[in-house]
Design a protein around this motif. Structure first.
Motif, short mmCIF file in Angstrom:
data_model
loop_
_atom_site.label_atom_id
_atom_site.label_comp_id
_atom_site.label_asym_id
_atom_site.label_seq_id
_atom_site.Cartn_x
_atom_site.Cartn_y
_atom_site.Cartn_z
N VAL A 78 0.84 -1.20 0.00
CA VAL A 78 0.00 0.00 0.00
C VAL A 78 0.88 1.25 0.00
N THR A 79 0.56 2.19 -0.88
CA THR A 79 1.34 3.42 -1.00
C THR A 79 0.66 4.55 -0.24
N VAL A 80 1.45 5.31 0.52
CA VAL A 80 0.94 6.38 1.38
C VAL A 80 1.46 7.72 0.88
N ASP A 81 0.57 8.69 0.76
CA ASP A 81 0.97 10.05 0.38
C ASP A 81 1.70 10.72 1.53
N ILE A 82 2.58 11.63 1.18
CA ILE A 82 3.49 12.26 2.14
C ILE A 82 3.29 13.77 2.15
N ASP A 83 3.52 14.39 3.29
CA ASP A 83 3.38 15.84 3.40
C ASP A 83 4.60 16.59 2.89
N ALA A 84 5.80 16.06 3.13
CA ALA A 84 7.01 16.78 2.73
C ALA A 84 8.22 15.86 2.81
N ALA A 85 9.29 16.30 2.21
CA ALA A 85 10.57 15.59 2.33
C ALA A 85 11.18 15.90 3.69
N LEU A 86 11.81 14.90 4.29
CA LEU A 86 12.46 15.14 5.57
C LEU A 86 13.59 16.14 5.37
N GLY A 87 13.59 17.19 6.18
CA GLY A 87 14.57 18.26 6.05
C GLY A 87 14.02 19.49 5.37
N ARG A 88 12.88 19.34 4.69
CA ARG A 88 12.26 20.48 4.02
C ARG A 88 11.59 21.41 5.01
N ALA A 89 10.96 20.83 6.03
CA ALA A 89 10.32 21.62 7.08
C ALA A 89 11.11 21.44 8.38
N PRO A 90 11.29 22.49 9.16
CA PRO A 90 12.07 22.37 10.40
C PRO A 90 11.38 21.47 11.42
N ILE A 91 12.16 20.62 12.08
CA ILE A 91 11.65 19.72 13.12
C ILE A 91 12.57 19.85 14.33
N PHE A 92 11.99 20.19 15.47
CA PHE A 92 12.79 20.35 16.68
C PHE A 92 12.26 19.54 17.86
N ASP A 93 10.94 19.29 17.90
CA ASP A 93 10.34 18.74 19.12
C ASP A 93 10.28 17.22 19.15
N ASN A 94 9.99 16.57 18.01
CA ASN A 94 9.93 15.11 18.00
C ASN A 94 10.05 14.59 16.58
N LEU A 95 10.54 13.37 16.47
CA LEU A 95 10.60 12.70 15.17
C LEU A 95 10.52 11.19 15.41
N PHE A 96 9.52 10.56 14.78
CA PHE A 96 9.33 9.11 14.88
C PHE A 96 9.83 8.46 13.59
N ILE A 97 10.75 7.53 13.73
CA ILE A 97 11.26 6.78 12.57
C ILE A 97 10.44 5.50 12.44
N VAL A 98 9.74 5.35 11.34
CA VAL A 98 8.90 4.18 11.12
C VAL A 98 9.56 3.35 10.02
N ALA A 99 10.22 2.27 10.40
CA ALA A 99 10.99 1.47 9.46
C ALA A 99 10.77 0.00 9.74
N SER A 100 11.04 -0.82 8.75
CA SER A 100 10.93 -2.26 8.93
C SER A 100 12.02 -2.97 8.16
N TYR A 101 11.80 -3.24 6.87
CA TYR A 101 12.78 -3.95 6.07
C TYR A 101 13.80 -2.98 5.46
N GLU A 102 15.07 -3.38 5.45
CA GLU A 102 16.13 -2.62 4.79
C GLU A 102 16.10 -1.15 5.22
N ALA A 103 16.10 -0.94 6.51
CA ALA A 103 15.86 0.40 7.05
C ALA A 103 16.87 1.44 6.58
N GLU A 104 18.14 1.07 6.51
CA GLU A 104 19.17 2.07 6.22
C GLU A 104 19.48 2.21 4.74
#
Length: 339
Positions: A78-104
């Protein structure tokens, strides 16, 4: 006269839009989705936030990020639409990494910079399933206790032996939140919401979601097969001994002595309940562990072979190919996104 004994979060508000923009919400949760992420994990993270917005003022919004700002396909296709590229909008308070296979496999230098930015500002860094590998690679788990999926634990320990691994389903350690993913992510997000808005809200959420929270200290079921508790005690004990001695394999007669069974009887039980001899089962466990290490870490083929008791890489490669239909190098390259 107001009854102050009435719980603050008693009834949901049907008139409140459950999906809010970051400008409308008190807290915005930022989720970075890696290709082949677990859809179950994502649902378990988002639904408590949505339902929480029905219990009072505007509480939570969320933003979905990807590496390039384009849609991301989960492991279920299933393909999910995204709001922005990571790094495009400033993030300071929290960030959740959601990964499973071949994460890096698809992580670039710009994404590492975002993680360090959040950490430098004292924000919360959360990692689900194999997301812990990304935080560890960035040096952002040093001094923190880490929880992740049991299947990835061998590779994590092999590559980051100085980090402390927890057997818990999730672990909240100061400004780090890690967990095994899947259904455990629901309790992990409940812990996050409790930190932001207290236990009364979480109790109301649990009732609304028809969910009973589990103690996070309950250990993850470390790969035990359904129904395995009904296998003979000698088979279970023999497998426990095997799993504790993968790097330096024992002789089968030695295992037989430890479990109090003759080799003939133990082989008969393994053939009945596992479909292979005790020796064959031991080899399977070693090769399965090697595959986990190669798929989830940057450990070399030689290191993976040594980690499961193979002194000769050529022998290891041969039996590995016989079991999985591919070379260990191919498994390692696919895990790093090089195939």
């Amino acid at each position: 006269m107001t009854d102050h004994s009435t719980p603050k979060w008693l009834y949901p508000r049907p008139d409140l839009p459950p999906v809010l923009s970051p400008e409308e919400a008190d807290v915005t949760v930022n989720l970075w989705l890696l290709p082949k992420f677990s859809m179950l994990t994502l649902y378990c993270l988002l639904e408590p936030l949505r339902v929480a917005n029905r219990f009072g003022r505007s509480l939570f919004a969320w933003r979905l990020f990807s590496n390039d700002g384009g849609p991301v396909t989960a492991s279920n296709g299933v393909t999910v639409d995204i709001d922005a590229a990571l790094g495009r909008a400033p993030i300071f308070d929290n960030l959740f990494i959601v990964a499973s296979y071949e994460a890096e496999a698809t992580v670039a230098s710009s994404q590492w910079a975002v993680l360090r930015q959040v950490a430098a500002h004292g924000g919360l860094l959360a990692a689900l399933e194999t997301g812990a590998f990304i935080l560890a690679r960035a040096g952002l788990l040093d001094g923190f206790e880490v929880a992740l999926h049991w299947e990835s634990a061998p590779a994590f320990v092999e590559e980051f032996p100085d980090l402390t691994l927890s057997d818990a389903r999730y672990r909240f350690d100061r400004q780090r939140l890690t967990g095994g993913g899947g259904a455990a992510s629901l309790d992990l997000m409940m812990a996050f919401i409790e930190r932001e808005h207290g236990a009364n809200l979480v109790a109301a959420l649990s009732r609304q979601l028809v969910h009973s929270r589990l103690d996070p200290r309950i250990e993850v079921n470390a790969g035990r097969e359904v129904g395995s508790e009904y296998h003979p005690r000698s088979v279970r004990r023999a497998e426990a001994i095997m799993e504790a001695n993968l790097a330096q394999p024992l002789m089968i007669p030695d295992i037989c002595r430890r479990v109090g069974q003759s080799q003939r009887q133990l082989n008969r039980l393994f053939q009945r309940y596992r479909g292979e001899t005790a020796k064959g089962r031991y080899l399977s466990l070693r090769l399965d562990r090697a595959r986990q290490i190669l798929a989830d870490s940057r450990t070399s083929v030689t290191q993976a072979a040594l980690a499961v008791g193979f002194a000769q890489p050529a022998h290891f490669s041969r039996v590995y190919r016989e079991r999985f239909g591919e070379s260990p190098r191919t498994t390692a390259q696919r895990g790093r996104g090089l195939s």
